[in-house]
Design a protein around this motif. Structure first.
Motif, PDB file in Angstrom:
ATOM      1  N   PRO A  18      19.642 -82.898  25.733  1.00 38.70           N
ATOM      2  CA  PRO A  18      20.829 -83.075  24.895  1.00 38.70           C
ATOM      3  C   PRO A  18      22.045 -83.384  25.765  1.00 38.70           C
ATOM      4  O   PRO A  18      21.959 -83.359  26.999  1.00 38.70           O
ATOM      5  N   ALA A  19      23.155 -83.646  25.142  1.00 41.32           N
ATOM      6  CA  ALA A  19      24.397 -83.887  25.876  1.00 41.32           C
ATOM      7  C   ALA A  19      24.852 -82.586  26.541  1.00 41.32           C
ATOM      8  O   ALA A  19      24.647 -81.503  25.994  1.00 41.32           O
ATOM      9  N   PRO A  20      25.452 -82.669  27.726  1.00 42.34           N
ATOM     10  CA  PRO A  20      25.963 -81.458  28.372  1.00 42.34           C
ATOM     11  C   PRO A  20      26.936 -80.724  27.439  1.00 42.34           C
ATOM     12  O   PRO A  20      27.774 -81.330  26.786  1.00 42.34           O
ATOM     13  N   GLY A  21      26.776 -79.412  27.364  1.00 41.62           N
ATOM     14  CA  GLY A  21      27.611 -78.596  26.496  1.00 41.62           C
ATOM     15  C   GLY A  21      27.024 -78.351  25.119  1.00 41.62           C
ATOM     16  O   GLY A  21      27.502 -77.493  24.382  1.00 41.62           O
ATOM     17  N   ALA A  22      25.965 -79.081  24.758  1.00 44.03           N
ATOM     18  CA  ALA A  22      25.324 -78.874  23.449  1.00 44.03           C
ATOM     19  C   ALA A  22      24.669 -77.500  23.414  1.00 44.03           C
ATOM     20  O   ALA A  22      24.139 -77.024  24.418  1.00 44.03           O
ATOM     21  N   LEU A  23      24.705 -76.856  22.271  1.00 36.25           N
ATOM     22  CA  LEU A  23      24.089 -75.546  22.120  1.00 36.25           C
ATOM     23  C   LEU A  23      22.612 -75.714  21.787  1.00 36.25           C
ATOM     24  O   LEU A  23      22.245 -76.440  20.866  1.00 36.25           O
ATOM     25  N   VAL A  24      21.776 -75.025  22.567  1.00 38.90           N
ATOM     26  CA  VAL A  24      20.322 -75.130  22.461  1.00 38.90           C
ATOM     27  C   VAL A  24      19.753 -73.728  22.332  1.00 38.90           C
ATOM     28  O   VAL A  24      20.243 -72.788  22.966  1.00 38.90           O
ATOM     29  N   ALA A  25      18.718 -73.566  21.532  1.00 39.92           N
ATOM     30  CA  ALA A  25      18.046 -72.277  21.369  1.00 39.92           C
ATOM     31  C   ALA A  25      16.810 -72.229  22.262  1.00 39.92           C
ATOM     32  O   ALA A  25      15.976 -73.130  22.223  1.00 39.92           O
ATOM     33  N   GLU A  62      10.000 -77.752  26.319  1.00 37.70           N
ATOM     34  CA  GLU A  62       9.127 -77.513  25.168  1.00 37.70           C
ATOM     35  C   GLU A  62       9.430 -76.178  24.487  1.00 37.70           C
ATOM     36  O   GLU A  62       8.972 -75.932  23.370  1.00 37.70           O
ATOM     37  N   CYS A  63      10.170 -75.325  25.163  1.00 33.92           N
ATOM     38  CA  CYS A  63      10.504 -73.990  24.636  1.00 33.92           C
ATOM     39  C   CYS A  63      11.907 -73.963  24.039  1.00 33.92           C
ATOM     40  O   CYS A  63      12.515 -72.895  23.939  1.00 33.92           O
ATOM     41  N   THR A  64      12.424 -75.115  23.679  1.00 32.07           N
ATOM     42  CA  THR A  64      13.767 -75.179  23.116  1.00 32.07           C
ATOM     43  C   THR A  64      13.748 -75.890  21.766  1.00 32.07           C
ATOM     44  O   THR A  64      12.795 -76.579  21.426  1.00 32.07           O
ATOM     45  N   ARG A  65      14.826 -75.688  21.049  1.00 34.51           N
ATOM     46  CA  ARG A  65      15.069 -76.422  19.814  1.00 34.51           C
ATOM     47  C   ARG A  65      16.579 -76.468  19.624  1.00 34.51           C
ATOM     48  O   ARG A  65      17.319 -75.751  20.301  1.00 34.51           O
ATOM     49  N   ALA A  66      17.028 -77.294  18.713  1.00 29.37           N
ATOM     50  CA  ALA A  66      18.456 -77.341  18.411  1.00 29.37           C
ATOM     51  C   ALA A  66      18.869 -76.013  17.785  1.00 29.37           C
ATOM     52  O   ALA A  66      18.114 -75.422  16.998  1.00 29.37           O
ATOM     53  N   ALA A  67      20.035 -75.532  18.149  1.00 31.76           N
ATOM     54  CA  ALA A  67      20.541 -74.283  17.575  1.00 31.76           C
ATOM     55  C   ALA A  67      20.876 -74.503  16.097  1.00 31.76           C
ATOM     56  O   ALA A  67      21.374 -75.558  15.714  1.00 31.76           O
ATOM     57  N   THR A  68      20.586 -73.496  15.287  1.00 28.51           N
ATOM     58  CA  THR A  68      20.911 -73.564  13.857  1.00 28.51           C
ATOM     59  C   THR A  68      22.417 -73.389  13.681  1.00 28.51           C
ATOM     60  O   THR A  68      23.113 -72.924  14.598  1.00 28.51           O
ATOM     61  N   PRO A  69      22.958 -73.737  12.505  1.00 26.44           N
ATOM     62  CA  PRO A  69      24.392 -73.515  12.281  1.00 26.44           C
ATOM     63  C   PRO A  69      24.800 -72.052  12.495  1.00 26.44           C
ATOM     64  O   PRO A  69      25.847 -71.786  13.087  1.00 26.44           O
ATOM     65  N   ALA A  70      23.981 -71.109  12.073  1.00 33.08           N
ATOM     66  CA  ALA A  70      24.302 -69.685  12.265  1.00 33.08           C
ATOM     67  C   ALA A  70      24.300 -69.324  13.750  1.00 33.08           C
ATOM     68  O   ALA A  70      25.161 -68.557  14.214  1.00 33.08           O
TER      69      ALA A  70
END
Length: 89
Positions: A18-25, A62-70
């Motif tokens: 993702p772009a630097p600074g993006a929130l990732v879970a 592979e152990c990441t996903r986009a962070a949810t709004p919450a």
């Protein structure tokens, strides 16, 4: 447990960073999800940093996903609380 890292050229596409600074879970742990800001790529790993500051950690893509709004809201709130206490700029 997350998928193993495949060698380069194995035919298994790796997730795009993702772009630097993006929130990732980070979902690599069984007990909880950690949300961090994407900082960059180090070898086969992505570097994440807690939104409220602190040490970076490595995670397999592979152990990441986009962070949810919450999760994004929680991370932003944690950062603002840390900022109000003078822990981060």
């Amino acid at each position: 447990m997350c998928a193993k890292v495949e060698p380069a050229g194995s035919g298994t596409p790796q997730p795009q960073p993702p772009a630097p600074g993006a929130l990732v879970a980070d979902v690599s742990r069984q007990d909880r999800v950690r949300v961090g800001e994407f900082r960059g790529v180090a070898g086969p790993y992505w570097m994440l940093r807690p939104a409220k500051g602190g040490a970076e950690w490595e995670v397999l893509p592979e152990c990441t996903r986009a962070a949810t709004p919450a999760e994004r809201l929680g991370a932003r709130t944690a950062r603002e609380n840390a900022r109000s206490r003078g822990e981060v700029a």
